[in-house]
Design a protein around this motif. Sequence first.
Motif, PDB file in Angstrom:
ATOM      1  N   VAL A 204       0.690  -1.017   0.026  1.00 18.83           N
ATOM      2  CA  VAL A 204       0.005  -0.046   0.188  1.00 18.83           C
ATOM      3  C   VAL A 204       1.025   1.330  -0.026  1.00 18.83           C
ATOM      4  O   VAL A 204       1.686   1.514   0.981  1.00 18.83           O
ATOM      5  CB  VAL A 204      -0.959  -0.028   1.217  1.00 18.83           C
TER       6      VAL A 204
ATOM      7  N   ARG B 113      -3.717   4.404   4.901  1.00 23.69           N
ATOM      8  CA  ARG B 113      -2.844   3.011   4.883  1.00 23.69           C
ATOM      9  C   ARG B 113      -3.459   2.346   6.230  1.00 23.69           C
ATOM     10  O   ARG B 113      -3.427   1.050   6.070  1.00 23.69           O
ATOM     11  CB  ARG B 113      -1.503   3.466   5.238  1.00 23.69           C
TER      12      ARG B 113
ATOM     13  N   LYS C 257      -4.717  -1.418   5.762  1.00 22.81           N
ATOM     14  CA  LYS C 257      -3.840  -2.571   6.500  1.00 22.81           C
ATOM     15  C   LYS C 257      -4.707  -3.176   7.143  1.00 22.81           C
ATOM     16  O   LYS C 257      -4.674  -4.541   7.135  1.00 22.81           O
ATOM     17  CB  LYS C 257      -2.784  -1.865   7.029  1.00 22.81           C
TER      18      LYS C 257
ATOM     19  N   GLU D 230       3.679  -1.123   3.715  1.00 23.40           N
ATOM     20  CA  GLU D 230       3.404   0.273   3.697  1.00 23.40           C
ATOM     21  C   GLU D 230       4.551   1.151   3.162  1.00 23.40           C
ATOM     22  O   GLU D 230       5.679   0.883   3.709  1.00 23.40           O
ATOM     23  CB  GLU D 230       2.758   0.801   5.186  1.00 23.40           C
TER      24      GLU D 230
ATOM     25  N   ASP E 177       5.041   5.597   2.330  1.00 24.53           N
ATOM     26  CA  ASP E 177       4.040   6.727   2.205  1.00 24.53           C
ATOM     27  C   ASP E 177       4.506   7.532   0.802  1.00 24.53           C
ATOM     28  O   ASP E 177       4.378   8.666   0.700  1.00 24.53           O
ATOM     29  CB  ASP E 177       4.268   7.756   3.459  1.00 24.53           C
TER      30      ASP E 177
END
Length: 225
Positions: free
Chosen positions: A5, A13, A17, A29, A31
Amino acid sequence: MKILVVDDESDIREILKFNLEKAGFEVLEADSAEDAKPLLAQDVSLILLDIMLPGVSGVEFSKIVRAKYGNAIPIVFLTAKTTEEDLLEGFDAGGDDYICKPFSVKEVVARVKAVLKRCGFVSESAESNRLCFGPLSVAMGSKTVFVDGKEVYFPKKEYEILVLLMAHPNTYFQRSDLIAEVWKDAPYVLDRTIDVHIARIRNRLGVYREMLKNKTGFGYCIELK
């Protein structure tokens, strides 16, 4: 299977998740595209990718993934950009699906599964392969537990204990047996850990909690009344 993600909004997220793990996936994850690049080496099965990322955009990152991995990793775009031109740009960059924000989390999970099936990662036979015992059933492909036909969330270890007991109904497992099967090379696990997990499993079984039996000196088993 691992889902990567990539979104700069931590709350998005987090909710993705939680729900993807509930559906049986492992979630990585990032960003930003920069942080996502090294995670691709971890045998990622699908990428959920925001388009409007800081730095390298999701569209550019998709092109990078396609250039390096070809079509091996399906990509599903998540974005607030909803025009026809935006959608076409996403598909032109190698996207397999396109989900607009705000979105339904259930829809995201369903479409992730659909893309994985379409790309050959999850077969219909694997998804339909079920372990059943009385009112309990487990979809082995998606690692989803159902009680009376209703999906019930089970964390990984509780899921593994339940599957082990369901695969051997009316057979007692001592705590040491469960530790050896579920924790394998983790001898530091205490008997008390098993008791806690069993108590949580019983709570998740609701009105069928009494199916999970405990007999002093023998251990735990699942049996019908």
